[in-house]
Design a protein around this motif. Sequence first.
Motif, PDB file in Angstrom:
ATOM      1  N   ALA A   1       1.164  -1.382   0.352  1.00  0.00           N
ATOM      2  CA  ALA A   1      -0.091   0.420  -0.486  1.00  0.00           C
ATOM      3  C   ALA A   1       0.914   1.589   0.417  1.00  0.00           C
ATOM      4  O   ALA A   1       2.152   1.630   0.628  1.00  0.00           O
ATOM      5  CB  ALA A   1      -1.208   0.163   1.468  1.00  0.00           C
ATOM      6  N   VAL A   2       0.397   1.985  -0.847  1.00  0.00           N
ATOM      7  CA  VAL A   2       0.916   3.561  -0.240  1.00  0.00           C
ATOM      8  C   VAL A   2      -0.160   4.954  -0.212  1.00  0.00           C
ATOM      9  O   VAL A   2      -0.722   4.721   0.134  1.00  0.00           O
ATOM     10  CB  VAL A   2       1.251   3.931  -2.477  1.00  0.00           C
ATOM     11  CG1 VAL A   2       2.309   3.089  -2.643  1.00  0.00           C
ATOM     12  CG2 VAL A   2       0.464   4.202  -2.862  1.00  0.00           C
ATOM     13  N   LEU A   3       0.696   5.954  -0.034  1.00  0.00           N
ATOM     14  CA  LEU A   3       0.276   6.797   1.089  1.00  0.00           C
ATOM     15  C   LEU A   3      -0.022   7.991  -0.415  1.00  0.00           C
ATOM     16  O   LEU A   3       0.804   8.219  -0.226  1.00  0.00           O
ATOM     17  CB  LEU A   3       0.056   7.152   2.225  1.00  0.00           C
ATOM     18  CG  LEU A   3      -0.733   8.503   2.593  1.00  0.00           C
ATOM     19  CD1 LEU A   3      -2.337   8.028   3.226  1.00  0.00           C
ATOM     20  CD2 LEU A   3       0.086   9.337   3.651  1.00  0.00           C
ATOM     21  N   ALA A   4      -1.377   8.550  -0.618  1.00  0.00           N
ATOM     22  CA  ALA A   4      -1.091   9.818  -1.323  1.00  0.00           C
ATOM     23  C   ALA A   4      -1.785  10.420  -0.593  1.00  0.00           C
ATOM     24  O   ALA A   4      -3.272  10.878  -0.334  1.00  0.00           O
ATOM     25  CB  ALA A   4      -2.387   9.378  -2.533  1.00  0.00           C
TER      26      ALA A   4
ATOM     27  N   GLY B   1       4.703   0.751   0.906  1.00  0.00           N
ATOM     28  CA  GLY B   1       5.413  -1.004   0.992  1.00  0.00           C
ATOM     29  C   GLY B   1       5.286  -1.375   1.301  1.00  0.00           C
ATOM     30  O   GLY B   1       4.030  -1.964   1.685  1.00  0.00           O
ATOM     31  N   SER B   2       5.636  -3.382   1.388  1.00  0.00           N
ATOM     32  CA  SER B   2       4.603  -4.133   1.675  1.00  0.00           C
ATOM     33  C   SER B   2       4.007  -4.291   2.967  1.00  0.00           C
ATOM     34  O   SER B   2       3.720  -3.175   4.224  1.00  0.00           O
ATOM     35  CB  SER B   2       5.737  -5.213   2.147  1.00  0.00           C
ATOM     36  OG  SER B   2       6.492  -5.040   0.701  1.00  0.00           O
TER      37      SER B   2
ATOM     38  N   GLU C   1      -1.604  -6.407   9.111  1.00  0.00           N
ATOM     39  CA  GLU C   1      -1.873  -5.139   9.071  1.00  0.00           C
ATOM     40  C   GLU C   1      -3.256  -4.970   7.693  1.00  0.00           C
ATOM     41  O   GLU C   1      -2.990  -5.747   7.168  1.00  0.00           O
ATOM     42  CB  GLU C   1      -1.069  -4.037   8.390  1.00  0.00           C
ATOM     43  CG  GLU C   1      -0.102  -3.258   8.988  1.00  0.00           C
ATOM     44  CD  GLU C   1       1.119  -2.778   8.238  1.00  0.00           C
ATOM     45  OE1 GLU C   1       1.911  -2.355   9.461  1.00  0.00           O
ATOM     46  OE2 GLU C   1       1.972  -3.241   7.235  1.00  0.00           O
ATOM     47  N   ASN C   2      -4.538  -3.781   7.716  1.00  0.00           N
ATOM     48  CA  ASN C   2      -4.979  -3.584   6.509  1.00  0.00           C
ATOM     49  C   ASN C   2      -4.190  -2.298   5.321  1.00  0.00           C
ATOM     50  O   ASN C   2      -3.170  -2.125   5.964  1.00  0.00           O
ATOM     51  CB  ASN C   2      -6.090  -3.175   6.490  1.00  0.00           C
ATOM     52  CG  ASN C   2      -6.151  -2.353   8.024  1.00  0.00           C
ATOM     53  OD1 ASN C   2      -5.184  -0.915   7.681  1.00  0.00           O
ATOM     54  ND2 ASN C   2      -7.319  -1.704   8.361  1.00  0.00           N
ATOM     55  N   GLU C   3      -4.427  -2.345   4.642  1.00  0.00           N
ATOM     56  CA  GLU C   3      -3.611  -0.965   3.713  1.00  0.00           C
ATOM     57  C   GLU C   3      -3.627  -0.100   4.505  1.00  0.00           C
ATOM     58  O   GLU C   3      -2.708   0.846   4.582  1.00  0.00           O
ATOM     59  CB  GLU C   3      -4.840  -1.258   3.160  1.00  0.00           C
ATOM     60  CG  GLU C   3      -5.214  -2.280   1.170  1.00  0.00           C
ATOM     61  CD  GLU C   3      -5.565  -2.912   1.921  1.00  0.00           C
ATOM     62  OE1 GLU C   3      -5.547  -3.952   1.077  1.00  0.00           O
ATOM     63  OE2 GLU C   3      -6.308  -3.083   2.729  1.00  0.00           O
ATOM     64  N   GLU C   4      -4.671   0.599   4.713  1.00  0.00           N
ATOM     65  CA  GLU C   4      -4.544   1.955   5.915  1.00  0.00           C
ATOM     66  C   GLU C   4      -3.413   1.632   6.499  1.00  0.00           C
ATOM     67  O   GLU C   4      -2.057   2.805   7.058  1.00  0.00           O
ATOM     68  CB  GLU C   4      -5.819   2.176   6.382  1.00  0.00           C
ATOM     69  CG  GLU C   4      -6.349   2.869   5.695  1.00  0.00           C
ATOM     70  CD  GLU C   4      -7.568   2.248   4.600  1.00  0.00           C
ATOM     71  OE1 GLU C   4      -8.350   1.861   3.681  1.00  0.00           O
ATOM     72  OE2 GLU C   4      -7.615   0.127   5.380  1.00  0.00           O
ATOM     73  N   ASP C   5      -3.237   1.044   7.480  1.00  0.00           N
ATOM     74  CA  ASP C   5      -1.989   0.818   8.311  1.00  0.00           C
ATOM     75  C   ASP C   5      -1.009   0.873   8.203  1.00  0.00           C
ATOM     76  O   ASP C   5       0.070   1.474   8.133  1.00  0.00           O
ATOM     77  CB  ASP C   5      -2.450  -0.369   8.993  1.00  0.00           C
ATOM     78  CG  ASP C   5      -3.790  -0.680   9.961  1.00  0.00           C
ATOM     79  OD1 ASP C   5      -3.933   0.265  10.110  1.00  0.00           O
ATOM     80  OD2 ASP C   5      -4.138  -1.734  10.356  1.00  0.00           O
ATOM     81  N   THR C   6      -0.709  -0.386   6.372  1.00  0.00           N
ATOM     82  CA  THR C   6       0.906  -0.455   6.142  1.00  0.00           C
ATOM     83  C   THR C   6       0.975   1.116   5.385  1.00  0.00           C
ATOM     84  O   THR C   6       1.730   1.710   5.774  1.00  0.00           O
ATOM     85  CB  THR C   6       0.374  -1.734   5.182  1.00  0.00           C
ATOM     86  OG1 THR C   6       0.289  -2.635   4.994  1.00  0.00           O
ATOM     87  CG2 THR C   6       1.950  -1.165   3.959  1.00  0.00           C
ATOM     88  N   ALA C   7      -0.184   2.097   4.287  1.00  0.00           N
ATOM     89  CA  ALA C   7       0.288   3.273   4.387  1.00  0.00           C
ATOM     90  C   ALA C   7       0.823   4.212   5.190  1.00  0.00           C
ATOM     91  O   ALA C   7       1.635   5.149   4.892  1.00  0.00           O
ATOM     92  CB  ALA C   7      -1.135   3.626   2.892  1.00  0.00           C
TER      93      ALA C   7
ATOM     94  N   THR D   1      -2.310  -0.900  -3.385  1.00  0.00           N
ATOM     95  CA  THR D   1      -3.154  -0.401  -3.155  1.00  0.00           C
ATOM     96  C   THR D   1      -3.080   0.832  -2.643  1.00  0.00           C
ATOM     97  O   THR D   1      -2.375   1.334  -1.527  1.00  0.00           O
ATOM     98  CB  THR D   1      -4.007  -1.078  -1.465  1.00  0.00           C
ATOM     99  OG1 THR D   1      -4.929  -1.965  -1.959  1.00  0.00           O
ATOM    100  CG2 THR D   1      -5.265  -0.168  -1.974  1.00  0.00           C
ATOM    101  N   PRO D   2      -3.319   2.252  -3.220  1.00  0.00           N
ATOM    102  CA  PRO D   2      -3.248   3.345  -3.072  1.00  0.00           C
ATOM    103  C   PRO D   2      -4.589   4.335  -1.712  1.00  0.00           C
ATOM    104  O   PRO D   2      -5.573   3.769  -2.057  1.00  0.00           O
ATOM    105  CB  PRO D   2      -3.687   4.568  -4.446  1.00  0.00           C
ATOM    106  CG  PRO D   2      -3.572   3.011  -5.354  1.00  0.00           C
ATOM    107  CD  PRO D   2      -4.629   2.160  -5.037  1.00  0.00           C
ATOM    108  N   VAL D   3      -4.310   4.605  -0.860  1.00  0.00           N
ATOM    109  CA  VAL D   3      -4.573   5.376   0.410  1.00  0.00           C
ATOM    110  C   VAL D   3      -4.813   6.842   0.290  1.00  0.00           C
ATOM    111  O   VAL D   3      -3.763   6.973   0.482  1.00  0.00           O
ATOM    112  CB  VAL D   3      -4.446   4.878   1.877  1.00  0.00           C
ATOM    113  CG1 VAL D   3      -5.055   5.068   2.710  1.00  0.00           C
ATOM    114  CG2 VAL D   3      -4.470   2.597   1.673  1.00  0.00           C
ATOM    115  N   VAL D   4      -5.638   7.305   0.368  1.00  0.00           N
ATOM    116  CA  VAL D   4      -6.060   8.982   0.092  1.00  0.00           C
ATOM    117  C   VAL D   4      -5.554   9.159   1.211  1.00  0.00           C
ATOM    118  O   VAL D   4      -6.756   8.704   1.907  1.00  0.00           O
ATOM    119  CB  VAL D   4      -7.013   9.570  -0.413  1.00  0.00           C
ATOM    120  CG1 VAL D   4      -7.039  11.094  -1.228  1.00  0.00           C
ATOM    121  CG2 VAL D   4      -7.071   8.463  -2.222  1.00  0.00           C
TER     122      VAL D   4
END
Length: 213
Positions: free
Chosen positions: A50-53, A90-91, A96-102, A136-139
């Motif tokens: 996941a990444v954070l936008a 990153g991985s 973790e869920n996507e938000e946690d990772t981002a 997964t991009p998280v905004v």
Amino acid sequence: MDTDLATLRTRLLTALRGPLPGAPAQARMAPVPRPGWHPQVAPGDGRPAAVLALIYPLKEGERDPCPALLYTERTETVETHRGQVSFPGGSMEVDENEEDTALREAQEEAGIAVEEIEVLGRLTPLWIPATGYRVTPVVGLAQHRPTFRPSPQEVRRLLEVPLTDLLRPGAWRAEERSHGGHWIQVRYFDIEGTRLWGATAMMTAELLTLLGW
């Protein structure tokens, strides 16, 4: 684009809860061809990442707050995508869920205080054929410009890019490039003399499409 942060937040909250523009929007900035990627097929069970936008006001205390997006230019010592421009991310780790990772990756890479970030939603996951990741991009949205403490091991520099720069006509360009023994057309945004292309540009394209690009 309305630069009022409250209006931008409302617009994104609504858009991220509805049907996303998905692969057709991502394809606007995809290399042509992009081997291993089929826009009509949902990403499979790749390595989750996941990444954070992150959107935040670049100028505070002014009538025009100039909302910006945060990118990192990676060092030459990281494991993958050396020297490239990307969102913090990153991985995914266990539990973790996507938000946690981002959020964790944004804190580790850029030193952002995650409690200042409001998660607005997720964009469409994107398959990265070269690495096998399903990203997964998280905004996220911050009401104030964060205090950054970038990791010298991972981040060469931070790039704070006004959304208006990305949304203006002619913001993206294209060039022919040899890749893996074949010629491809690469579409990219020119950010402070550095090319933003590939998966991050594709994710950016979907976000910009939600804002009327």
